[in-house]
Scaffold this motif. Structure first.
Motif, PDB file in Angstrom:
ATOM      1  N   TYR A  60     -11.725  27.493  -0.114  1.00 20.66           N
ATOM      2  CA  TYR A  60     -12.276  28.318  -1.195  1.00 20.66           C
ATOM      3  C   TYR A  60     -13.381  27.513  -1.875  1.00 20.66           C
ATOM      4  N   THR A  61     -14.499  28.171  -2.183  1.00 25.06           N
ATOM      5  CA  THR A  61     -15.659  27.504  -2.785  1.00 25.06           C
ATOM      6  C   THR A  61     -15.846  27.951  -4.223  1.00 25.06           C
ATOM      7  N   TYR A  62     -16.023  26.972  -5.132  1.00 21.23           N
ATOM      8  CA  TYR A  62     -16.255  27.237  -6.555  1.00 21.23           C
ATOM      9  C   TYR A  62     -17.549  26.522  -6.941  1.00 21.23           C
ATOM     10  N   ARG A  63     -18.559  27.260  -7.358  1.00 25.86           N
ATOM     11  CA  ARG A  63     -19.865  26.669  -7.660  1.00 25.86           C
ATOM     12  C   ARG A  63     -19.925  26.273  -9.137  1.00 25.86           C
ATOM     13  N   GLY A  64     -19.276  25.161  -9.439  1.00 26.36           N
ATOM     14  CA  GLY A  64     -19.235  24.629 -10.795  1.00 26.36           C
ATOM     15  C   GLY A  64     -18.459  23.327 -10.783  1.00 26.36           C
ATOM     16  N   ASN A  65     -18.240  22.740 -11.963  1.00 28.72           N
ATOM     17  CA  ASN A  65     -17.501  21.480 -12.030  1.00 28.72           C
ATOM     18  C   ASN A  65     -15.992  21.741 -12.064  1.00 28.72           C
ATOM     19  N   TYR A  66     -15.223  20.693 -12.358  1.00 32.54           N
ATOM     20  CA  TYR A  66     -13.767  20.805 -12.292  1.00 32.54           C
ATOM     21  C   TYR A  66     -13.221  21.797 -13.317  1.00 32.54           C
ATOM     22  N   ALA A  67     -13.792  21.805 -14.527  1.00 33.70           N
ATOM     23  CA  ALA A  67     -13.335  22.745 -15.558  1.00 33.70           C
ATOM     24  C   ALA A  67     -13.556  24.191 -15.098  1.00 33.70           C
ATOM     25  N   TYR A  68     -14.713  24.448 -14.473  1.00 33.10           N
ATOM     26  CA  TYR A  68     -15.006  25.796 -13.943  1.00 33.10           C
ATOM     27  C   TYR A  68     -14.018  26.142 -12.828  1.00 33.10           C
ATOM     28  N   TYR A  69     -13.729  25.174 -11.968  1.00 31.47           N
ATOM     29  CA  TYR A  69     -12.773  25.389 -10.879  1.00 31.47           C
ATOM     30  C   TYR A  69     -11.396  25.805 -11.395  1.00 31.47           C
ATOM     31  N   LEU A  70     -10.913  25.115 -12.440  1.00 34.83           N
ATOM     32  CA  LEU A  70      -9.594  25.446 -12.989  1.00 34.83           C
ATOM     33  C   LEU A  70      -9.535  26.903 -13.454  1.00 34.83           C
ATOM     34  N   GLU A  71     -10.589  27.340 -14.134  1.00 37.31           N
ATOM     35  CA  GLU A  71     -10.644  28.713 -14.639  1.00 37.31           C
ATOM     36  C   GLU A  71     -10.650  29.721 -13.488  1.00 37.31           C
ATOM     37  N   LYS A  72     -11.533  29.507 -12.502  1.00 33.40           N
ATOM     38  CA  LYS A  72     -11.673  30.461 -11.410  1.00 33.40           C
ATOM     39  C   LYS A  72     -10.488  30.414 -10.446  1.00 33.40           C
ATOM     40  N   ARG A  73      -9.885  29.236 -10.283  1.00 31.37           N
ATOM     41  CA  ARG A  73      -8.701  29.146  -9.417  1.00 31.37           C
ATOM     42  C   ARG A  73      -7.551  29.965  -9.994  1.00 31.37           C
ATOM     43  N   GLN A  74      -7.386  29.895 -11.311  1.00 33.03           N
ATOM     44  CA  GLN A  74      -6.333  30.682 -11.943  1.00 33.03           C
ATOM     45  C   GLN A  74      -6.575  32.171 -11.742  1.00 33.03           C
ATOM     46  N   GLU A  75      -7.845  32.597 -11.841  1.00 30.30           N
ATOM     47  CA  GLU A  75      -8.163  33.995 -11.577  1.00 30.30           C
ATOM     48  C   GLU A  75      -7.812  34.372 -10.138  1.00 30.30           C
ATOM     49  N   ARG A  76      -8.112  33.464  -9.185  1.00 31.95           N
ATOM     50  CA  ARG A  76      -7.800  33.744  -7.781  1.00 31.95           C
ATOM     51  C   ARG A  76      -6.298  33.883  -7.565  1.00 31.95           C
ATOM     52  N   LEU A  77      -5.524  32.988  -8.166  1.00 34.15           N
ATOM     53  CA  LEU A  77      -4.068  33.044  -8.009  1.00 34.15           C
ATOM     54  C   LEU A  77      -3.491  34.301  -8.656  1.00 34.15           C
ATOM     55  N   ASP A  78      -4.038  34.680  -9.817  1.00 37.39           N
ATOM     56  CA  ASP A  78      -3.563  35.903 -10.476  1.00 37.39           C
ATOM     57  C   ASP A  78      -3.849  37.126  -9.600  1.00 37.39           C
ATOM     58  N   ASN A  79      -5.040  37.179  -9.001  1.00 34.02           N
ATOM     59  CA  ASN A  79      -5.392  38.305  -8.136  1.00 34.02           C
ATOM     60  C   ASN A  79      -4.512  38.345  -6.892  1.00 34.02           C
ATOM     61  N   ARG A  80      -4.265  37.148  -6.335  1.00 33.48           N
ATOM     62  CA  ARG A  80      -3.413  37.088  -5.140  1.00 33.48           C
ATOM     63  C   ARG A  80      -1.984  37.501  -5.460  1.00 33.48           C
ATOM     64  N   ARG A  81      -1.509  37.072  -6.631  1.00 31.87           N
ATOM     65  CA  ARG A  81      -0.155  37.441  -7.050  1.00 31.87           C
ATOM     66  C   ARG A  81      -0.030  38.956  -7.215  1.00 31.87           C
TER      67      ARG A  81
END
Length: 602
Positions: free
Chosen positions: A195-216
């Motif tokens: 999975y690709t996130y075009r931002g730094n680590y803080a941006y990754y944490l935010e978008k990863r949580q969105e991805r997990l919520d959508n997958r759930r």
């Protein structure tokens, strides 16, 4: 964006274990990419494949033609007889390269360029390997855990070095501050997919949580529909028409989605109580020093670790220990544990204290032993208090060892998984005082988050030695700062709070010195500090000159810093610049304070 690397549909397996399947991503010129994944899922293997050190099953790896790639491995290997300088340049260094090598190695605190590699510690060899790959100046820099074995000063230098210019890099690191400040793209390897996130680590944490919520949510919807379709499958006769067969095929795809396993912990691991008495330990004016042999028959150099050091450790305290390499952090811990004797004074440990020690050196495992057997050899369960027990298997699962992995043999584990297993052996002993020496090295970020939660909730005492600033901020509420030569600062707060306090203290020192100077000048001029007045013509001209001087000093500071890192400066010039830089900073602080003082009168 000029493409440097394009990975297309890459698959890699070891026997029945598939690390990643059909993954694709690209890296362009100037991108600084961080790779994140759990231990054992193939981070280091992927880097090794990209560097050409390991093969793969299928797919394609396309580099730009004539691209120069440099790789820092997690455990580099050198000829023990070659010198540090030869190891940096493979015996082909000219004068300019030697000069730059001295600059980089000095920043990494490797000063004897003629020393044999076999005489260096593993951490020092890793730093030589880091210098080696930086000095080759590749187009694409691949770094596997570059911050391991670096102290805070070196990590902050490396942050600045990598962030400057248009460098292109791909790196694996557990240091989340480092990721946040250096990387502009995050790649996450999870569930055999990228999975690709075009931002730094803080941006990754935010978008990863969105991805997990959508997958759930997707899995929840699939489960609801699956129950309906399962009933239809049971009722339908075997001879189905074309539409029914289409629905049957869709059912199996739906079943695959519905049965996806989302690896997440539902509960934080909490012990309701750990008994420990009011007497923990007391350092009663202890001293410790070492005599370090020197070359050429010179008298040995004395290194002082502690000098008349007193400290009374409080019940339930969570202390962090920070400082540069060689200042005595690990030695202090070993003195506390009774492994290294003190020269003077006493360390008195309470009778109820049960230490759990996680060392940098790790634990030697029986390679043919199963993971679960390593833990049950210590105990079958941990008493969590309140009548609750946690089995060995439950503890392993909490730290992300799946039931299948628990029955694997130790020799199949990655380096990070072995460190995680070692951590579990320490916790399984049910200590009431955890002493952790560099626990974050080689652990993945998910495991670090789990360990952070565990330590935050741990009802006993904790001492952590770590260069991981993010981890320290999460866990500790008190610091001992080892400054070298026996000087130890006792600070009531975490690492970020300490750095903020230190910066303010430095500013205050400069301001106090300026106030004393200004007070003398004011007494001579006849003005009182509490009088409000307008700027005189002379002061206006002074302010204009200060603005010009400050701009010139800042430009000079930038030029010196770039020259010191550029590799084209002579030794004499480096010496001159090194002396000039602190004087320049003092002058800049002084003029800035004066400008602020005058600006308040406008």
């Amino acid at each position: 964006m000029n493409p440097y690397l394009d990975v297309q549909h890459l698959t890699k397996s070891f026997g029945a274990l598939t690390l990643f399947r059909d993954i694709s991503f690209s890296i362009g010129e100037g991108q600084r990419v961080g790779l994140i994944a759990k231990n054992g899922t193939g981070k280091s293997t992927l880097l090794s494949i990209l560097a050409g050190h390991e093969g793969y099953d299928s797919g394609a790896i396309v580099f730009r033609r004539d691209l120069k790639v440099g790789m820092l491995e997690q455990s580099p290997v050198f000829d023990p007889e070659e010198t540090v300088l030869d190891a940096c340049f493979n015996h082909h260094g000219d004068d300019d390269k030697v000069l730059k090598a001295k600059q980089v190695l000095t920043q990494l605190k490797i000063r004897n360029l003629e020393q044999r590699m076999g005489q260096l510690s593993g951490g020092q060899q890793k730093r030589v390997a880091l210098a080696n790959v930086l000095l080759t100046e590749p187009d694409l820099l691949i770094l596997d855990e570059p911050t391991n074995h670096l102290d805070l000063e070196m990590i902050e230098w490396l942050e600045g070095y990598l962030a400057r210019g248009n460098r292109t890099l791909l790196m694996v690191t557990h240091d989340r501050f480092f990721l946040d400040r250096v990387c502009s793209v995050i790649l996450e390897l999870d569930d055999q997919t990228i999975y690709t996130y075009r931002g730094n680590y803080a941006y990754y944490l935010e978008k990863r949580q969105e991805r997990l919520d959508n997958r759930r949510a997707e899995v929840a919807r699939a489960n609801n529909l699956y129950r309906t379709e399962l009933e239809w499958m049971r009722r339908m006769p075997q001879a189905r028409g074309h539409k029914a067969r289409y629905r049957e095929e869709a059912f199996y795809e739906l079943e695959r989605v519905a049965k996806q396993r989302l690896e997440e912990r539902q509960l934080r691991l909490k012990a309701s109580k750990v008994y420990i008495g009011s007497k923990i330990f007391e350092c009663q004016y202890i001293s410790k020093s070492f005599a370090i042999p020197t070359a050429d028959g010179q008298p040995p150099q004395t290194v002082t670790i502690l000098r008349d050091f007193y400290y009374n450790f409080s019940r339930f305290e969570k202390m962090g220990i920070v400082g540069n390499n060689g200042t005595g952090k690990s030695t202090f811990i070993k003195m506390l544990l009774g492994q290294v004797p003190v020269d003077d004074g006493h360390i008195v440990v309470g009778d109820t204290v049960r230490f759990g020690y996680f060392s940098q050196e790790g634990l030697q495992f029986d390679e043919q032993q199963k993971v679960i057997d390593v833990i049950t050899a210590i105990a079958d369960y941990v008493d969590m208090g309140g009548g609750h027990k946690m089995s060995a298997s439950q503890l392993l699962q909490y730290f992300l060892f799946t039931p299948e992995q628990q029955y694997n043999y130790v020799y199949k584990l990655s380096g990070g998984e072995r460190r995680k297993l070692y951590l579990c052996t320490v916790l399984m002993q049910n200590p009431n005082f955890l002493v952790l020496d560099e626990p974050t090295n080689d652990l993945d970020i998910v495991t670090l988050q789990i360990l952070e939660e565990y330590l935050q909730d741990f009802p006993g005492c904790v001492i952590v030695v770590s260069h991981d600033r993010y981890f320290m901020d999460k866990v500790v509420d008190h610091l001992l700062v080892f400054k070298g030569q026996g000087e130890v600062k006792d600070f009531p707060g975490n690492y970020t709070q300490y750095r903020e306090w230190a910066a303010l203290e430095e500013q205050k020192t400069v301001k106090d010195a300026k106030t004393v100077k200004d007070g003398t000048e004011t007494a001579k001029s006849g003005y009182r500090h509490d009088e409000r007045r307008r700027l005189s013509y002379k002061e206006k001209r002074e302010m204009e000159q200060l603005e010009h001087d400050i701009a010139a000093l800042e430009a000079e500071q930038r030029q010196i810093e770039e020259a010191l890192c550029g590799g084209t400066t002579s030794v004499d010039e480096i010496t001159t610049m090194s002396k000039r830089l602190p004087l320049l900073k003092d002058e800049l602080d002084e003029k800035s304070m004066r400008w602020l003082e005058l600006s308040e009168m406008i």
